[in-house]
Structure formats: C-alpha cells, structure tokens
Scaffold this active site. Structure first.
Site, PDB file in Angstrom:
ATOM      1  N   ASN A  95       0.848  -1.194   0.000  1.00  0.00           N
ATOM      2  CA  ASN A  95       0.000   0.000   0.000  1.00  0.00           C
ATOM      3  C   ASN A  95       0.882   1.242   0.000  1.00  0.00           C
ATOM      4  O   ASN A  95       2.041   1.176   0.389  1.00  0.00           O
ATOM      5  CB  ASN A  95      -0.823   0.049   1.286  1.00  0.00           C
ATOM      6  CG  ASN A  95      -2.154  -0.633   1.130  1.00  0.00           C
ATOM      7  OD1 ASN A  95      -2.605  -0.867   0.006  1.00  0.00           O
ATOM      8  ND2 ASN A  95      -2.766  -0.962   2.248  1.00  0.00           N
TER       9      ASN A  95
ATOM     10  N   GLU B 229       0.269   2.986   8.205  1.00  0.00           N
ATOM     11  CA  GLU B 229       0.915   3.314   6.933  1.00  0.00           C
ATOM     12  C   GLU B 229       0.722   4.794   6.559  1.00  0.00           C
ATOM     13  O   GLU B 229       0.828   5.156   5.397  1.00  0.00           O
ATOM     14  CB  GLU B 229       0.355   2.402   5.828  1.00  0.00           C
ATOM     15  CG  GLU B 229       0.715   0.946   6.067  1.00  0.00           C
ATOM     16  CD  GLU B 229       0.266   0.014   4.953  1.00  0.00           C
ATOM     17  OE1 GLU B 229       1.108  -0.719   4.417  1.00  0.00           O
ATOM     18  OE2 GLU B 229      -0.932   0.026   4.621  1.00  0.00           O
TER      19      GLU B 229
ATOM     20  N   LYS C  36      -5.073   4.019  -6.092  1.00  0.00           N
ATOM     21  CA  LYS C  36      -5.207   3.342  -4.792  1.00  0.00           C
ATOM     22  C   LYS C  36      -4.810   4.306  -3.675  1.00  0.00           C
ATOM     23  O   LYS C  36      -5.478   4.398  -2.640  1.00  0.00           O
ATOM     24  CB  LYS C  36      -4.322   2.087  -4.803  1.00  0.00           C
ATOM     25  CG  LYS C  36      -4.365   1.244  -3.536  1.00  0.00           C
ATOM     26  CD  LYS C  36      -5.500   0.249  -3.553  1.00  0.00           C
ATOM     27  CE  LYS C  36      -5.859  -0.356  -2.214  1.00  0.00           C
ATOM     28  NZ  LYS C  36      -4.911  -1.176  -1.556  1.00  0.00           N
TER      29      LYS C  36
ATOM     30  N   ASN D 219     -15.956   2.127   7.386  1.00  0.00           N
ATOM     31  CA  ASN D 219     -15.862   2.943   6.169  1.00  0.00           C
ATOM     32  C   ASN D 219     -17.192   3.631   5.836  1.00  0.00           C
ATOM     33  O   ASN D 219     -17.221   4.790   5.413  1.00  0.00           O
ATOM     34  CB  ASN D 219     -15.428   2.078   4.973  1.00  0.00           C
ATOM     35  CG  ASN D 219     -14.024   1.525   5.160  1.00  0.00           C
ATOM     36  OD1 ASN D 219     -13.309   1.913   6.086  1.00  0.00           O
ATOM     37  ND2 ASN D 219     -13.613   0.620   4.280  1.00  0.00           N
TER      38      ASN D 219
HETATM   39  O1  KPL Z   1      -7.732  -0.272   0.830  1.00  0.00           O
HETATM   40  C1  KPL Z   1      -8.438  -0.020   1.766  1.00  0.00           C
HETATM   41  C2  KPL Z   1      -7.838  -0.170   3.121  1.00  0.00           C
HETATM   42  O2  KPL Z   1      -8.530  -0.375   4.092  1.00  0.00           O
HETATM   43  O3  KPL Z   1      -6.591  -0.087   3.196  1.00  0.00           O
HETATM   44  C3  KPL Z   1      -9.846   0.457   1.574  1.00  0.00           C
HETATM   45  C4  KPL Z   1     -10.829  -0.493   2.170  1.00  0.00           C
HETATM   46  C5  KPL Z   1     -10.146   0.595   0.097  1.00  0.00           C
HETATM   47  C6  KPL Z   1     -10.033   1.794   2.210  1.00  0.00           C
HETATM   48  O4  KPL Z   1      -9.156   2.733   1.786  1.00  0.00           O
END
Ligand code: KPL
Length: 297
Positions: A101, A261, A178, A196
């Site tokens: 990520n 992160e 992303k 969320n």
């Molecule tokens: O990627 C995600 C995360 O939790 O890291 C989502 C669910 C898309 C939220 O940003």
C-alpha cells in the site's frame, strides 16, 4: 525446476501470494522474523488456505541461500529494515515484485537494486489471518502488476496460479488511484474510529473527505497523474459504500496498537504537495493527528 520465490513480509497478503505461487508451480520460502515464528510454521508444515495445506517452506533472514525471485509484501514502514536484513542475499539481476500500500517504498527498492527486474503491484484481494499461517480469502479481487520503465514478460508466468492477475502498462497511475482512495478513507476512519460506511452517513466526515479529495486531485494534477474519470469524491463515496461494514486497514492498525501506513499514504501526498507548493491543510491535519495520537511523535 522453477526457481524459488522468497517472500519478505509474511502477513496475510504475503501468505496468500505464497499459496498462489505454489499453485502456479513455484517453490516458495517465507522469510520469517524469529525462531519462534519459524517453529510455529514448521509445526503446521505449510500454509492453510480454506482447508488446503500449501507446502511452502520457511527460513530466517540470515539463511545463506541466494535470492533470485523476491516478493516484498511488508508494510510500507517496515520495508527498509526488512530489506536491509536480506540485501546481501539478493542477486543483482533478481526478479522482484513490490506489492504494498502507499507510495515511496516501490521507488526506494528500485533504487537499491539498479540491475534487477522490478515490477510494482497493487491488489484488491481481501484476505486475513485467522491464526498465524491460516488464511481466509474473504474477497476475491485482482492484482495488477507492471514494470514502470519497461516490459517484464516473466510476469505472465504468474497467471498460472489461482489469483486473478492483470498486466498493467501504467502501474504508477494504478498505484496513484489506490493512494487517492486510501488518503480519502483511511486517516478519517482511523481518526474517528469508525467503519468505512460512516464516512458517507455523517455530514461532518463527508465534508472532510470532500476536502481531502479536492487536495489529492490538485497534487495528482500537478504530478501529471490522471486519476479517475469521475471526481475522486464520487469514487471514494462508492468505495466507502461498497465496503461500508469494513474497518479500513489503518483503523485496524490503530485499534491493535500497530504503527500505521500514514507516512506512505497521506505523508507521501503531503511531501509531494510541498514540492509543488500546493496547500493540503486537511491532509496535513489528519497526518499530524494520526502521527501524534497513534505513533507517539
Ligand atoms: O484499501 C483499503 C484499506 O482499508 O486499506 C480500503 C478499504 C479501500 C479503504 O481505503
């Protein structure tokens, strides 16, 4: 005989990919952090995914074998220490996949290994660890992979396993999309300790999310990145709705007292904004809040 894939970062995604690579016909070795983890793994004799045992092997960082194929799935903030612990073992021309990520550490790895063949990746697969080395593949998504500078045809070999793989000729843009969604959802859910879906139900949170999206778009624009066709806020609301009952990864890290992160997500965005002299007050506000409250800085 196919060469072994070594996996650095044996969390849920690393373990899922280990199973995938085994199903594609590759030997796999997980690089584990401690003797304790290693004996735990050896007792089970492999990885369990939905009642199937995948016969991976495991080792510690100081093992003496060379690494010619490496998948990096550490959390962004753990990358440098983990990478340096195996640096001497990685062959100069290794094939490397960086599946993480956030942004920043993909380029850092690429700079450390100038002669290696490195692809960056982004996934929408949802997976969690029920117990150590026991996985639940909760949401079937897909993983996009691409070399930001050239074609890496060997990636096609990875399509033989059970996960859905897509070659991506603009992986930077994919990672940016992303990143943008993560900037919009993760810090807010971590700060307000909510699911969320709460971000679209609560008008105060929604207005903060709209501000964040607006700033992210301005920075992406300055960096020459085209995000989504529709406005980012629309896309972020759609993701929040689709994952309404989920807790974001950052919210989960906060809850479990783990480092987050935030530096690789909002931190990356704010640093870039500074370079382009673009104001990002709302992103900075949440960057500072998360770091102050949860990272003791
Ligand atoms: O990627 C995600 C995360 O939790 O890291 C989502 C669910 C898309 C939220 O940003």
């Amino acid at each position: 005989m196919n060469a072994t894939w070594h996996i650095l970062g044996a969390g849920a995604i690393g373990n899922l990919w280990a199973c995938h690579l085994i199903s594609a016909g590759f030997p796999v070795s997980l690089i584990l952090r401690s003797e304790e983890k290693l004996s735990q793994f050896n007792e089970q004799g492999g990885l369990l995914l939905q009642d199937t045992l995948y016969p991976a092997s495991a080792e510690l960082a100081d093992h003496n074998s060379q690494i010619s194929q490496l998948l990096i799935t550490t959390k962004a903030q753990d990358t440098q220490i983990a990478f340096n612990s195996i640096r001497q073992r990685i062959s100069d021309t290794a094939r490397v996949i960086v599946l993480q990520n956030g942004m920043g550490s993909q380029q850092w790895i690429t700079d450390q290994l100038p002669d290696a063949d490195i692809v960056w990746a982004s996934t929408t697969d949802g997976v969690w660890l029920e117990e150590p080395f026991k996985l639940i593949h909760a949401g079937e998504g897909y993983t996009r992979l691409g070399n930001p500078d050239k074609d890496s045809y060997w990636v096609e070999e990875l399509g033989r396993g059970f996960l859905k793989i897509e070659l991506d000729d603009d992986i930077k843009q994919t990672l940016w999309c992303k990143l943008a969604i993560n900037c919009a959802i993760n810090p807010l859910t971590a700060n307000y300790q909510c699911q969320n879906g709460e971000l679209i139900k609560n008008p105060d949170y929604l207005s903060e999310m709209a501000q964040i999206c607006h700033e992210v778009e301005a920075v992406a624009n300055a960096a020459g990145i085209q995000l989504f066709k529709e406005p980012l806020i629309k896309h972020a609301c759609d993701v929040a709705e689709l994952t309404a009952n989920n807790y974001s990864s950052m919210m989960q890290d906060v809850r479990l007292g783990r480092t987050t992160e935030i530096d690789a997500i909002t931190g990356y965005l704010c640093k870039l904004a500074e370079q382009y002299a673009i104001p990002t007050p709302t992103n900075l506000k949440y960057l500072r809040k998360i770091k102050k409250t949860h990272e003791c800085i």
